[in-house]
Design a protein around this motif. Structure first.
Motif, short mmCIF file in Angstrom:
data_model
loop_
_atom_site.label_atom_id
_atom_site.label_comp_id
_atom_site.label_asym_id
_atom_site.label_seq_id
_atom_site.Cartn_x
_atom_site.Cartn_y
_atom_site.Cartn_z
N MET A 50 46.66 84.13 36.49
CA MET A 50 46.90 82.88 37.21
C MET A 50 45.84 82.65 38.28
SD MET A 50 48.92 80.41 36.90
CE MET A 50 49.04 78.86 37.74
N THR A 51 45.40 83.72 38.99
CA THR A 51 44.40 83.59 40.04
C THR A 51 43.13 82.95 39.50
OG1 THR A 51 45.27 85.57 41.05
CG2 THR A 51 43.11 84.87 41.80
N VAL A 52 42.75 83.35 38.29
CA VAL A 52 41.52 82.83 37.71
C VAL A 52 41.58 81.31 37.58
CG1 VAL A 52 40.21 82.72 35.56
CG2 VAL A 52 40.82 84.93 36.52
N TRP A 53 42.73 80.81 37.13
CA TRP A 53 42.83 79.36 36.96
C TRP A 53 42.86 78.63 38.29
CZ3 TRP A 53 41.43 76.84 32.89
CH2 TRP A 53 41.45 77.48 31.65
N TRP A 54 43.43 79.24 39.32
CA TRP A 54 43.37 78.64 40.66
C TRP A 54 41.93 78.62 41.17
CZ3 TRP A 54 46.47 75.37 42.57
CH2 TRP A 54 47.84 75.43 42.32
N VAL A 55 41.19 79.69 40.88
CA VAL A 55 39.78 79.73 41.29
C VAL A 55 39.00 78.66 40.56
CG1 VAL A 55 37.66 81.11 41.18
CG2 VAL A 55 39.78 82.15 41.99
N VAL A 56 39.26 78.51 39.26
CA VAL A 56 38.57 77.47 38.49
C VAL A 56 38.89 76.09 39.08
CG1 VAL A 56 38.43 76.32 36.24
CG2 VAL A 56 38.42 78.82 36.37
N PHE A 57 40.16 75.86 39.42
CA PHE A 57 40.56 74.59 40.01
C PHE A 57 39.82 74.37 41.34
CE2 PHE A 57 43.40 72.25 42.94
CZ PHE A 57 43.47 71.05 42.26
N GLY A 58 39.83 75.38 42.21
CA GLY A 58 39.14 75.27 43.51
C GLY A 58 37.64 75.06 43.33
N GLY A 80 23.68 80.42 31.26
CA GLY A 80 25.05 80.09 30.86
C GLY A 80 25.67 81.21 30.06
N MET A 81 24.85 81.80 29.17
CA MET A 81 25.34 82.94 28.37
C MET A 81 25.72 84.10 29.29
SD MET A 81 22.67 82.93 25.16
CE MET A 81 23.34 84.41 24.40
N THR A 82 24.87 84.34 30.30
CA THR A 82 25.16 85.44 31.23
C THR A 82 26.46 85.17 31.97
OG1 THR A 82 22.77 85.56 31.55
CG2 THR A 82 24.12 86.87 33.03
N PHE A 83 26.64 83.91 32.40
CA PHE A 83 27.88 83.58 33.12
C PHE A 83 29.10 83.79 32.21
CE2 PHE A 83 31.26 80.46 33.85
CZ PHE A 83 31.74 80.96 35.05
N GLY A 84 29.00 83.27 30.98
CA GLY A 84 30.13 83.42 30.04
C GLY A 84 30.48 84.88 29.83
N ALA A 85 29.43 85.70 29.62
CA ALA A 85 29.66 87.13 29.38
C ALA A 85 30.25 87.80 30.62
CB ALA A 85 28.34 87.80 28.99
N TRP A 90 38.83 80.83 27.90
CA TRP A 90 38.86 79.39 28.21
C TRP A 90 38.45 79.05 29.64
CZ3 TRP A 90 38.37 76.27 24.43
CH2 TRP A 90 38.90 76.61 23.18
N ALA A 91 38.84 79.90 30.59
CA ALA A 91 38.55 79.58 32.01
C ALA A 91 37.06 79.39 32.27
CB ALA A 91 39.15 80.65 32.92
N PRO A 92 36.16 80.29 31.78
CA PRO A 92 34.73 80.05 32.03
C PRO A 92 34.22 78.78 31.38
CG PRO A 92 35.05 82.04 30.68
CD PRO A 92 36.40 81.59 31.14
N ILE A 93 34.76 78.45 30.19
CA ILE A 93 34.31 77.23 29.50
C ILE A 93 34.75 75.99 30.27
CG2 ILE A 93 34.56 75.86 27.38
CD1 ILE A 93 34.75 78.56 25.86
N GLY A 109 25.57 77.39 26.50
CA GLY A 109 25.25 78.77 26.87
C GLY A 109 26.50 79.53 27.25
N THR A 110 27.39 78.88 28.01
CA THR A 110 28.64 79.54 28.41
C THR A 110 29.47 79.90 27.19
OG1 THR A 110 28.66 78.25 30.45
CG2 THR A 110 30.71 79.31 29.84
N VAL A 111 29.58 78.94 26.24
CA VAL A 111 30.36 79.20 25.02
C VAL A 111 29.76 80.38 24.26
CG1 VAL A 111 31.06 78.26 22.78
CG2 VAL A 111 31.16 76.81 24.83
N LEU A 112 28.42 80.38 24.11
CA LEU A 112 27.76 81.49 23.41
C LEU A 112 28.02 82.82 24.13
CD1 LEU A 112 24.31 79.89 22.45
CD2 LEU A 112 26.16 80.55 20.90
N GLY A 113 27.97 82.76 25.47
CA GLY A 113 28.20 83.97 26.26
C GLY A 113 29.62 84.49 26.08
N VAL A 114 30.59 83.57 26.03
CA VAL A 114 31.99 83.95 25.83
C VAL A 114 32.18 84.57 24.45
CG1 VAL A 114 34.32 83.00 25.48
CG2 VAL A 114 32.97 82.31 27.47
#
Lengths: 102, 229
Positions: free
Chosen positions: A1-9, B21-26, B36-39, B137-142
Motif C-alpha cells: 500500500m505504501t508504494v501506491w501512496w508514494v506513487v500518488f504523492g 527508464g529501464m534502470t528505473f523499472g528494474a 504496475w506501480a513503476p509503470i 524504457g520503464t516497461v522494458l525494465g519491469v
C-alpha cells in the motif's frame, strides 16, 4: 500500500511543480531583471545536471571511466561532431576503459 | 516545422532516457514496487530524477513521506523553469498549467530561443519523443529487469551527463554570452560543493542560484540561439 501512496504523492508533486509557475504568472511577462536571470538559467541548470549526474549522492558515484566518457563526448561536440555520434563515442570510451580495467 | 525542430532536439535525450527508464523499472521491481506501480509512476509523473529519488529512499528504508519529499526537492527546479516559460505557453492560467506538463529539462532547454524567450512547439516536440522513450524504457525494465552492471558495462550511464554537457555546449555556443559561461561555471561549483552535504535534488536546485549573475545589466554579444544540429 505504501508504494501506491508514494506513487500518488509523486504524481501530485510532479504535476504541481510544473504547473505552479505558469498558473501563478498567467499571461504576464516576467520583469526585465528576471528575464535576464532566466536567460542564464539554462547554462546554470545544465552545468548542475552534469555535475550531479557524474557525482551522485555525496560524490559516491564518481567514476573515472564515466568522467572520461563524458569529457570525450563534450570534446567531440566542441569539434562539431553530431550530438548523437558524440554521445555514442563517449559511451564507447567508458565501456572500453571498463573492459580494459576488468 | 517548429514541432519537428523540437522532435529533432528530443531524439538525443530520448536515446538517453530509454536505458534510464529501464534502470528505473528494474530498480523499482527489485525494490518491491511490483510491476504496475513503476509503470503508472512513469506514465503520470514522467520525471526520472523525482522517480529515482523516491525509489532510492524507499529501497533504502525511508518511509513514504520521505520518498515524496525527496521527489519534491528533486523537482523544485521546475518552479523557476515554469515561471520562465509560462508567458510563452498558450491560453489562460489553466491551459498554461496543462501545457506546462510537457516540461522536462532537455525540452525546456531545447525550447529556449535565447534572451529568455521560448517556443512552446519546440517544447512539445522535444517532449513528444522523450515521453514514449521513458515509459517504454520503464516497461522494458519491469519486464526484463537488467542489472545495473549491464548499464555500466556498455557505458550507458554516460549517456545522460554527456547529453547535458552537449546541450550546455550548444547553449553557450548559440548565445555567445560571457554571463552564460559564468553562470555555468558557478552552477557547476555550487552544485559540486552542495553535493557533499545535501541530497542531489537540493544541489541541483542550488545550481540555479548561479543564474543571479544575470541580474546586473551587461552588454552581451549575440543573444539569439542558433538552431541545434
Amino acid at each position: 500500500m505504501t508504494v501506491w501512496w508514494v506513487v500518488f504523492g509523486l504524481v501530485v508533486v510532479c504535476l504541481v511543480m510544473r504547473a505552479v509557475g505558469p498558473a501563478v504568472l498567467g499571461g504576464r511577462e516576467l520583469p526585465a531583471p528576471m528575464r535576464r536571470v532566466v536567460t542564464v538559467l539554462a547554462p546554470a541548470l545544465l552545468a548542475g545536471l552534469v555535475v550531479t549526474e557524474i557525482g551522485g549522492e555525496r560524490w559516491a558515484a564518481l567514476d573515472a571511466a564515466m568522467v572520461a566518457g563524458v569529457l570525450v563526448a563534450g570534446g567531440a561536440r566542441l569539434v562539431r561532431v553530431p550530438a548523437l555520434v558524440a554521445v555514442v563515442i563517449g559511451a564507447a570510451v567508458a565501456a572500453g576503459i571498463r573492459a580494459f580495467a576488468a | 516545422m517548429r514541432f519537428r525542430a523540437g522532435m529533432r532536439i528530443g531524439f538525443g535525450p530520448a536515446a538517453a532516457t530509454l536505458p534510464l527508464g529501464m534502470t528505473f523499472g528494474a530498480l523499482a521491481v527489485t525494490g518491491g514496487w511490483g510491476p504496475w506501480a513503476p509503470i503508472v509512476a512513469s506514465m503520470l509523473a514522467f520525471s526520472g530524477s523525482a522517480q529515482f529519488a523516491a525509489a532510492t529512499v524507499l529501497t533504502g528504508g525511508g518511509g513514504g513521506a520521505l520518498a515524496v519529499t525527496a521527489a519534491a526537492l528533486m523537482n523544485a527546479r521546475f518552479v523557476p523553469m515554469g515561471l520562465a516559460i509560462g508567458p510563452y505557453l498558450s491560453g489562460g492560467r489553466v491551459r498554461k498549467a496543462v501545457e506546462s506538463l510537457a516540461l522536462v529539462d532537455a525540452s525546456w532547454v531545447g525550447a529556449h530561443l535565447g534572451g529568455g524567450r521560448f517556443d512552446r512547439y519546440r517544447l512539445f516536440g522535444a517532449t513528444a519523443v522523450q515521453y514514449p522513450a521513458w515509459l517504454g524504457g520503464t516497461v522494458l525494465g519491469v519486464v526484463f529487469a537488467p542489472s545495473p552492471a549491464v548499464i555500466e558495462t556498455y557505458g550507458l550511464d554516460v549517456i545522460f551527463p554527456a547529453f547535458f554537457l552537449i546541450l550546455l555546449i550548444d547553449e553557450l555556443r548559440g548565445s555567445r554570452s560571457r554571463t552564460g559561461v559564468l553562470s555555468a561555471v558557478l552552477g557547476a561549483v555550487i552544485s559540486g560543493v552542495l553535493l557533499l552535504v545535501v541530497p542531489v535534488g537540493v544541489a541541483l536546485l542550488g545550481a540555479t542560484a548561479a543564474a543571479a549573475v544575470g541580474l546586473p545589466k551587461t552588454r552581451e554579444v549575440g543573444g539569439e540561439k542558433q538552431q541545434p544540429a
